[in-house]
Design a protein around this motif. Structure first.
Motif, short mmCIF file in Angstrom:
data_model
loop_
_atom_site.label_atom_id
_atom_site.label_comp_id
_atom_site.label_asym_id
_atom_site.label_seq_id
_atom_site.Cartn_x
_atom_site.Cartn_y
_atom_site.Cartn_z
N THR A 50 32.37 46.36 31.73
CA THR A 50 31.99 45.60 30.53
C THR A 50 30.49 45.63 30.28
O THR A 50 30.04 45.22 29.22
N GLN A 51 29.72 46.11 31.26
CA GLN A 51 28.26 46.19 31.15
C GLN A 51 27.79 47.54 31.70
O GLN A 51 28.50 48.15 32.51
N PRO A 52 26.62 48.00 31.29
CA PRO A 52 26.09 49.24 31.88
C PRO A 52 25.81 49.03 33.38
O PRO A 52 25.21 48.04 33.78
N LEU A 53 26.25 49.97 34.19
CA LEU A 53 26.06 49.91 35.64
C LEU A 53 25.25 51.12 36.08
O LEU A 53 25.60 52.26 35.77
N ASP A 54 24.15 50.87 36.78
CA ASP A 54 23.32 51.93 37.32
C ASP A 54 23.65 52.15 38.80
O ASP A 54 24.46 51.42 39.39
N PHE A 55 23.00 53.14 39.38
CA PHE A 55 23.21 53.40 40.80
C PHE A 55 22.85 52.17 41.61
O PHE A 55 21.78 51.58 41.47
N GLY A 56 23.77 51.75 42.49
CA GLY A 56 23.53 50.59 43.34
C GLY A 56 23.92 49.27 42.74
O GLY A 56 23.84 48.24 43.42
N SER A 57 24.38 49.23 41.49
CA SER A 57 24.77 47.96 40.86
C SER A 57 26.06 47.46 41.50
O SER A 57 27.06 48.19 41.54
N PRO A 58 26.09 46.19 41.98
CA PRO A 58 27.33 45.66 42.57
C PRO A 58 28.35 45.34 41.49
O PRO A 58 27.99 44.94 40.37
N LEU A 59 29.63 45.53 41.80
CA LEU A 59 30.70 45.20 40.87
C LEU A 59 31.13 43.76 41.08
O LEU A 59 31.40 43.34 42.22
N THR A 60 31.19 43.00 40.01
CA THR A 60 31.58 41.60 40.06
C THR A 60 32.62 41.33 38.99
O THR A 60 32.91 42.19 38.14
N ALA A 61 33.16 40.13 39.02
CA ALA A 61 34.16 39.74 38.01
C ALA A 61 33.54 39.66 36.62
O ALA A 61 34.27 39.67 35.63
N GLU A 62 32.22 39.57 36.52
CA GLU A 62 31.54 39.45 35.23
C GLU A 62 31.31 40.80 34.55
O GLU A 62 31.14 40.85 33.34
N ASN A 63 31.27 41.89 35.32
CA ASN A 63 30.97 43.18 34.68
C ASN A 63 32.15 44.15 34.67
O ASN A 63 31.98 45.33 34.38
N VAL A 64 33.36 43.66 34.99
CA VAL A 64 34.57 44.49 34.89
C VAL A 64 35.69 43.67 34.27
O VAL A 64 35.64 42.43 34.27
N ARG A 65 36.69 44.36 33.73
CA ARG A 65 37.87 43.70 33.17
C ARG A 65 39.00 44.72 33.08
O ARG A 65 38.78 45.93 33.22
N LEU A 66 40.21 44.22 32.83
CA LEU A 66 41.36 45.09 32.63
C LEU A 66 41.46 45.49 31.17
O LEU A 66 41.16 44.70 30.27
N GLN A 67 41.86 46.72 30.94
CA GLN A 67 42.01 47.23 29.58
C GLN A 67 43.21 48.16 29.51
O GLN A 67 43.48 48.92 30.46
N ASN A 68 43.93 48.10 28.37
CA ASN A 68 45.07 48.98 28.18
C ASN A 68 44.61 50.43 28.07
O ASN A 68 43.57 50.72 27.47
N PHE A 69 45.42 51.32 28.66
CA PHE A 69 45.08 52.74 28.68
C PHE A 69 46.38 53.52 28.63
O PHE A 69 47.39 53.11 29.20
N PRO A 70 46.41 54.67 27.92
CA PRO A 70 47.65 55.45 27.87
C PRO A 70 48.13 55.78 29.28
O PRO A 70 47.39 56.32 30.10
N ALA A 71 49.39 55.49 29.55
CA ALA A 71 49.93 55.65 30.89
C ALA A 71 49.91 57.11 31.34
O ALA A 71 49.77 57.39 32.54
#
Length: 300
Positions: A50-71
């Motif tokens: 959900t946000q731009p992530l650079d090298f070394g950026s930790p993944l948290t509940a604030e910068n990721v989410r679920l999204q529908n995608f063609p199976a």
């Protein structure tokens, strides 16, 4: 007075609880609707940024989410649960843009440069400064050629020793999103084992330089055995580096100023100066013009 304030506080707390309940029910309803839509349209739900992530950026509940995608188009290594992704404290190894699927090969338990290296490749650092690194405009992910300047038989020679080399880091900066020029003393390059050996030996032989090239350019624009010698810098002395000889410098041409016009004659008609018959020579002394007859052998 005190009882009235207490009533106001209780009312505010009650409204806050109602707002929390309504928000939870709304977001729960959104998640349920998306899940039903995914099932009906044969979509998969994968984790995206959900946000731009650079090298070394930790993944948290604030910068990721679920999204529908063609199976039928889910990329390999995708995550289907945020909880699964966040286990182990994952960090990004490559830049990730918002909406991009989070893939396993772009993550690591810790931000180490070795995790970014492709199979069989090495990371090798060389010293740089403003003079040999394009004034600091070489950034991570740029493509460069590596030049070596050394002494050869009493004169300087510059050779292209490596072409189309990717820059992994400048100093300790590894973010491909970095755009500001800067110099941190070293440039870390992506090379194979043989290339690492060449760079190590080149550091002992002379001074290395890196030159920027087009990222989308051809991989082999020039032959790596082309060398430029000190004598090649001067076009007058010719090219002695093995290429075609330069054309000799043209002789200087001197252009004299035209003679000053003579004073107009007193007569109204033009003055016609008689010229001798046969070969002749004209001598100009100041404003005086004299014609001399000469014979075939140059006598007068």
């Amino acid at each position: 007075m005190g009882s009235r304030n207490l009533i106001y506080i209780l009312i505010a707390v009650g409204l806050g609880l109602v707002a929390v309940v309504l928000a939870n029910s709304y977001f729960s309803g959104v998640e349920e609707r998306q899940e039903r839509a995914a099932q009906q349209e044969q979509l998969a739900r994968i984790v995206v940024a959900t946000q731009p992530l650079d090298f070394g950026s930790p993944l948290t509940a604030e910068n990721v989410r679920l999204q529908n995608f063609p199976a039928n188009a889910v990329p390999v290594g995708a995550y289907f649960s945020v909880e699964e992704l966040l286990q182990g404290g994952q960090v990004a190894l490559r830049p990730i843009v918002p909406g991009e699927p989070i893939l396993a090969d772009k993550l690591s338990g810790r931000a180490v440069l070795s995790a970014k290296l492709p199979e069989g490749m090495r990371a090798m650092s060389i010293p740089i400064n403003a003079n040999n690194a394009v004034s600091g405009f070489v950034r991570p992910a740029d493509i460069v050629d590596v030049l070596l300047t050394r002494d050869l038989d009493g004169e300087k020679v510059t050779e292209v020793i490596m072409e189309a080399v990717q820059v992994l880091a400048i100093g300790t900066v590894q973010s491909e999103a970095a755009t500001e020029p800067g110099l941190a003393g070293t440039a870390t390059l992506l090379v194979d084992l043989y290339g690492a050996q060449k760079l190590t030996l080149a550091q002992k032989m002379g001074e290395m330089s890196v030159v920027l090239r087009n990222v989308k350019g051809e991989q082999t624009e020039v032959a790596t055995n082309v060398a430029v010698l000190t004598r090649d810098v001067s076009p007058i002395r010719g090219n002695y580096g093995g290429g075609a000889a330069s054309a000799p410098a043209p002789a200087p041409v001197y252009v004299s100023a035209p003679p000053a016009p003579s004073a107009p004659a007193a007569s109204s008609g033009p003055v016609v100066r008689p010229r001798p018959s046969g070969p002749s020579m004209t001598v100009v002394r100041g404003t005086a013009v004299t014609d001399y007859s000469v014979n075939r052998l140059g006598g007068n």
